[in-house]
Design an enzyme around this catalytic site. Sequence first.
Site, PDB file in Angstrom:
ATOM      1  N   GLU A 146       0.830  -1.201   0.000  1.00 58.55           N
ATOM      2  CA  GLU A 146       0.000   0.000   0.000  1.00 58.55           C
ATOM      3  C   GLU A 146       0.872   1.261   0.000  1.00 58.55           C
ATOM      4  OE1 GLU A 146      -2.370  -0.645   3.453  1.00 58.55           O
ATOM      5  OE2 GLU A 146      -3.256  -2.484   2.665  1.00 58.55           O
ATOM      6  N   LEU A 195      -6.001  -1.464  -0.805  1.00 57.20           N
ATOM      7  CA  LEU A 195      -5.913  -1.520   0.657  1.00 57.20           C
ATOM      8  C   LEU A 195      -6.536  -2.826   1.133  1.00 57.20           C
ATOM      9  CD1 LEU A 195      -6.899   2.147   1.558  1.00 57.20           C
ATOM     10  CD2 LEU A 195      -4.640   1.194   1.111  1.00 57.20           C
ATOM     11  N   GLU A 243      -4.808  -6.263   2.787  1.00 54.98           N
ATOM     12  CA  GLU A 243      -3.620  -7.040   3.153  1.00 54.98           C
ATOM     13  C   GLU A 243      -3.736  -8.498   2.719  1.00 54.98           C
ATOM     14  OE1 GLU A 243      -5.090  -4.857   5.177  1.00 54.98           O
ATOM     15  OE2 GLU A 243      -3.497  -3.360   5.402  1.00 54.98           O
ATOM     16  N   GLN A 299       1.673  -2.451   5.727  1.00 57.40           N
ATOM     17  CA  GLN A 299       1.950  -1.038   6.021  1.00 57.40           C
ATOM     18  C   GLN A 299       2.307  -0.790   7.484  1.00 57.40           C
ATOM     19  OE1 GLN A 299      -1.148   2.116   5.360  1.00 57.40           O
ATOM     20  NE2 GLN A 299       0.266   2.704   3.729  1.00 57.40           N
ATOM     21  N   PHE A 300       1.669  -1.497   8.403  1.00 56.49           N
ATOM     22  CA  PHE A 300       2.043  -1.515   9.818  1.00 56.49           C
ATOM     23  C   PHE A 300       1.831  -2.933  10.325  1.00 56.49           C
ATOM     24  CE2 PHE A 300       1.009   2.920   9.080  1.00 56.49           C
ATOM     25  CZ  PHE A 300       2.049   3.589   9.734  1.00 56.49           C
ATOM     26  N   PHE A 318      -2.785  -9.196  11.089  1.00 56.02           N
ATOM     27  CA  PHE A 318      -3.903 -10.101  11.338  1.00 56.02           C
ATOM     28  C   PHE A 318      -4.761 -10.273  10.086  1.00 56.02           C
ATOM     29  CE2 PHE A 318      -3.114  -8.382  15.685  1.00 56.02           C
ATOM     30  CZ  PHE A 318      -2.734  -9.587  16.278  1.00 56.02           C
ATOM     31  N   HIS A 323      -0.912   0.343  15.226  1.00 56.32           N
ATOM     32  CA  HIS A 323       0.254   0.683  14.410  1.00 56.32           C
ATOM     33  C   HIS A 323       1.575   0.294  15.085  1.00 56.32           C
ATOM     34  CE1 HIS A 323      -2.809   2.928  12.347  1.00 56.32           C
ATOM     35  NE2 HIS A 323      -1.962   3.358  11.428  1.00 56.32           N
TER      36      HIS A 323
END
Length: 325
Positions: A29, A58, A60, A82-83, A88, A129
Amino acid sequence: MAQMTMVQAINNALATELKNDENTLLFGEDVGVNGGVFRVTEGLQKEFGEDRVFDTPLAESGIGGLALGLSTQGYRPIMEVQFLGFVFEVFDSVAGQIARHRFRSGNSKVAPVTVRAPFGGGVHTPELHADNLEGILAQSPGLKVVIPSGPYDAKGLLIESIRSNDPVVYLEHMKLYRSFREEVPEEEYTIEIGKANVKREGTDLTIITYGAMVQESMKAAEELEKDGYSVEVIDLRTVQPLDVDTLVKSTEKTGRVVVVQEAQKQAGVGANVVAELSERAILSLEAPIGRVAAPDTIYPFTQAENVWLPNKTDIVEQAKKTLEF
């Protein structure tokens, strides 16, 4: 050698491998046009083109599925979550599919996937995050989990990760991205996965740690030296697999150990280190192994972050208890 931040060292490693192998792809992303949230991938799409460095939706779970599929077709994917707190959403792909690919195929197929993700506290991010989830990933057979503590290690470990034929989760602590510079060779080099680094030699106590806690542990060792204590600091660099031989050797030398992690204490990497040393070096220990970790609570909101995170003072306090036992 050039002076680099960890962001620059990671960017340099990515560019090196994109240049070395046309089958290496980088995606996630906002990694393309924007160069990532932290600009880690800045300039790479312009240099290598949209077919090799590209943005994804967007989603995952889609990123993970794409990485696995590409790896079965001769590509070497580098996927960015991205984080780390968003892992999960893609855990089935990473731990349920990618990690098991070699096993399921009877060792006839590999999954050379690198999973990059920022994580870690001290930078006041929103919920999900900063979470330290390396313990969950380290418990998933088939995954290697790498966590550099500075620019030099970041480059060498990332190049090694990308070249690995087994999946590697490569975690980048956000607080370390631009907090200091190190000399980093501009030419390519690798650092062996699964090999710890003795950052500081000592004889009275061993501190075992990783990630941002390496910096805090080094500060604690300097503080303890003022009181006459000689402290060894070991940076795990890889939390799965562990370099047990280096840890045992240091324990046999000092006789006292403190394990430090930023993550919550429960079921973490530190617990595994303690278990390994208890099994393999119990007769060398002169005191119970001390542990420094965050409280076993959900990661706090930013107002309480600095109180919640372990720091130099916590490490010094625990070290003195272990030294004076």
